[in-house]
Design an enzyme around this catalytic site. Structure first.
Site, PDB file in Angstrom:
ATOM      1  N   GLU A  62      -9.297  18.497   0.419  1.00 40.66           N
ATOM      2  CA  GLU A  62      -8.758  18.419   1.771  1.00 40.66           C
ATOM      3  C   GLU A  62      -7.937  17.154   2.017  1.00 40.66           C
ATOM      4  O   GLU A  62      -6.876  17.221   2.641  1.00 40.66           O
ATOM      5  CB  GLU A  62      -9.882  18.468   2.819  1.00 40.66           C
ATOM      6  CG  GLU A  62      -9.307  18.273   4.222  1.00 40.66           C
ATOM      7  CD  GLU A  62     -10.301  18.405   5.350  1.00 40.66           C
ATOM      8  OE1 GLU A  62     -11.518  18.435   5.120  1.00 40.66           O
ATOM      9  OE2 GLU A  62      -9.830  18.459   6.498  1.00 40.66           O
ATOM     10  N   ASP A  79     -14.222  19.923  -0.208  1.00 38.06           N
ATOM     11  CA  ASP A  79     -14.213  19.320   1.125  1.00 38.06           C
ATOM     12  C   ASP A  79     -15.226  18.173   1.064  1.00 38.06           C
ATOM     13  O   ASP A  79     -16.435  18.402   1.000  1.00 38.06           O
ATOM     14  CB  ASP A  79     -14.630  20.348   2.195  1.00 38.06           C
ATOM     15  CG  ASP A  79     -14.314  19.840   3.591  1.00 38.06           C
ATOM     16  OD1 ASP A  79     -14.166  18.612   3.754  1.00 38.06           O
ATOM     17  OD2 ASP A  79     -14.213  20.665   4.520  1.00 38.06           O
ATOM     18  N   ILE A  81     -16.231  15.846   3.185  1.00 35.23           N
ATOM     19  CA  ILE A  81     -17.185  15.911   4.308  1.00 35.23           C
ATOM     20  C   ILE A  81     -16.743  17.069   5.193  1.00 35.23           C
ATOM     21  O   ILE A  81     -15.675  17.013   5.806  1.00 35.23           O
ATOM     22  CB  ILE A  81     -17.238  14.619   5.149  1.00 35.23           C
ATOM     23  CG1 ILE A  81     -17.635  13.412   4.292  1.00 35.23           C
ATOM     24  CG2 ILE A  81     -18.242  14.785   6.309  1.00 35.23           C
ATOM     25  CD1 ILE A  81     -17.779  12.091   5.056  1.00 35.23           C
ATOM     26  N   ASP A  82     -17.526  18.112   5.221  1.00 31.36           N
ATOM     27  CA  ASP A  82     -17.249  19.209   6.151  1.00 31.36           C
ATOM     28  C   ASP A  82     -18.135  18.957   7.373  1.00 31.36           C
ATOM     29  O   ASP A  82     -19.363  18.987   7.275  1.00 31.36           O
ATOM     30  CB  ASP A  82     -17.581  20.564   5.514  1.00 31.36           C
ATOM     31  CG  ASP A  82     -17.243  21.695   6.473  1.00 31.36           C
ATOM     32  OD1 ASP A  82     -16.081  21.775   6.907  1.00 31.36           O
ATOM     33  OD2 ASP A  82     -18.154  22.463   6.824  1.00 31.36           O
ATOM     34  N   THR A  84     -16.740  16.348   9.802  1.00 38.11           N
ATOM     35  CA  THR A  84     -16.428  14.922   9.974  1.00 38.11           C
ATOM     36  C   THR A  84     -16.756  14.436  11.389  1.00 38.11           C
ATOM     37  O   THR A  84     -17.247  13.323  11.564  1.00 38.11           O
ATOM     38  CB  THR A  84     -14.942  14.663   9.618  1.00 38.11           C
ATOM     39  OG1 THR A  84     -14.786  14.927   8.228  1.00 38.11           O
ATOM     40  CG2 THR A  84     -14.518  13.237   9.896  1.00 38.11           C
ATOM     41  N   ASP A 206     -12.981  24.688   3.466  1.00 40.43           N
ATOM     42  CA  ASP A 206     -14.117  24.853   4.385  1.00 40.43           C
ATOM     43  C   ASP A 206     -15.095  25.913   3.855  1.00 40.43           C
ATOM     44  O   ASP A 206     -16.295  25.802   4.062  1.00 40.43           O
ATOM     45  CB  ASP A 206     -13.648  25.331   5.770  1.00 40.43           C
ATOM     46  CG  ASP A 206     -12.717  24.345   6.466  1.00 40.43           C
ATOM     47  OD1 ASP A 206     -13.000  23.140   6.436  1.00 40.43           O
ATOM     48  OD2 ASP A 206     -11.702  24.793   7.058  1.00 40.43           O
TER      49      ASP A 206
HETATM   50  C1  IPD Z   1     -14.205  21.630  10.224  1.00 36.81           C
HETATM   51  C2  IPD Z   1     -15.622  22.106  10.388  1.00 36.81           C
HETATM   52  C3  IPD Z   1     -15.755  22.845  11.706  1.00 36.81           C
HETATM   53  C4  IPD Z   1     -14.792  23.994  11.799  1.00 36.81           C
HETATM   54  C5  IPD Z   1     -13.373  23.547  11.546  1.00 36.81           C
HETATM   55  C6  IPD Z   1     -13.285  22.827  10.211  1.00 36.81           C
HETATM   56  P1  IPD Z   1     -13.838  19.322   8.919  1.00 36.81           P
HETATM   57  O1  IPD Z   1     -14.057  20.935   8.994  1.00 36.81           O
HETATM   58  O2  IPD Z   1     -15.992  22.969   9.341  1.00 36.81           O
HETATM   59  O3  IPD Z   1     -17.053  23.375  11.860  1.00 36.81           O
HETATM   60  O4  IPD Z   1     -14.872  24.527  13.086  1.00 36.81           O
HETATM   61  O5  IPD Z   1     -12.551  24.675  11.541  1.00 36.81           O
HETATM   62  O6  IPD Z   1     -11.971  22.390  10.010  1.00 36.81           O
HETATM   63  O7  IPD Z   1     -12.506  19.024   9.540  1.00 36.81           O
HETATM   64  O8  IPD Z   1     -14.970  18.675   9.609  1.00 36.81           O
HETATM   65  O9  IPD Z   1     -13.825  19.119   7.428  1.00 36.81           O
HETATM   66 CA    CA Z   2     -13.919  21.284   6.581  1.00 28.90          CA
HETATM   67 CA    CA Z   3     -13.463  17.699   5.766  1.00 31.77          CA
END
Ligand code: IPD
Ligand code: CA
Ligand code: CA
Length: 254
Positions: A62, A79, A81-82, A84, A206
């Protein structure tokens, strides 16, 4: 290979847990799309360690301006940190997500929740596990479901449609939740902690790691129009058991 990937992802979890008060937060072009120095540190760590474990592999992560295309051969989708926003707020619900694809087909998925020390993983054809125990999707229909959804936080134009759909589902299901980590949402469906998850836009990093875990746990995922997922596309995402998915598609038409 799975064990080496797990060891590396768990070490990346130590970097996540070592975060102090200075997270080095910057935005990625919008005030709600934030990134921290830990997102970058974890991605760099994963790239360099995974490269040593799987020489010659390529990467698709990402953060940064690097390659964002799933290529043939062995390619990691990452990813770092999913969730963030959760990480920044100390909400303690985020994941480190790693998928390994071979000729564009995902063969290994590892999703690690460093706050709860929950490790979800799967290898193609070998089942899905949470902390060493096999996991399975539920067989609930919508009326018996705990439903998870994402708000597409970086596409505010989808908010109205998202909440309209969620209101419809809310009246049919037991309850709805918005957790803030798509990777964990999918793993929660894979392990029967929840029954259905959807989001109008999701990016490949994701869902890639969690997708194989879901599949190996007996679940299915697709775009909203029931098309197969493509890691080279940004698209809608829905997952659950086959029965709840059929009900979801029908609800979209109603
Ligand atoms: C997000 C998270 C969030 C989802 C967003 C993603 P990120 O990823 O997974 O739950 O609703 O669509 O982009 O930006 O924290 O890596
Ligand atoms: Ca993510
Ligand atoms: Ca992320």
């Amino acid at each position: 290979m799975l064990n080496s990937i797990i060891d590396i992802v768990k070490k990346a979890g130590e970097i996540y847990r070592s975060a102090g008060s200075d997270l080095g937060i910057t935005d990625k072009g919008s005030a709600v799309n934030l990134v921290t120095k830990y997102d970058k540190m974890i991605q760099d760590f994963l790239f360099s360690e995974l490269e040593k474990a799987v020489p010659g592999c390529s990467f698709f992560g990402e953060e940064g301006d690097g390659n964002k295309v799933l290529t043939d051969g062995l390619c990691f989708i990452i990813d770092p940190i999913d969730g963030t926003t959760n990480f920044i707020k100390g909400y303690q619900h985020s994941a480190i997500s790693v998928a390994l694809a071979k000729d564009k087909k995902i063969i290994i998925g590892v999703v690690y929740d460093p706050d709860l020390d929950n490790l979800f993983y799967a290898q193609e054809g070998k089942g899905a596990y949470l902390n060493g125990k096999p996991i399975h999707v539920s067989d609930c229909s919508i009326e018996k479901s705990l439903v998870l959804f994402g708000t597409c936080p970086y596409e505010h134009e989808l908010a109205h449609k998202t909440f309209e759909l969620t209101e419809k589902i809310f009246y049919k299901a037991i309850e709805v939740r918005r957790g803030g980590s798509a990777a964990l949402d999918i793993c929660y469906v894979a392990s029967g902690k929840a029954d259905l998850y959807y989001e109008m836009i999701l990016r490949p990093w994701d869902w890639a790691g969690a997708y194989l875990i879901l599949k190996e746990a007996g679940g299915a995922a697709s775009t909203f129009d029931a098309s197969p997922l493509d890691a080279n596309k940004i698209d809608s995402f829905v997952c659950g058991n086959k029965k709840v998915l059929a009900e979801f598609y029908a609800l979209l038409q109603s």
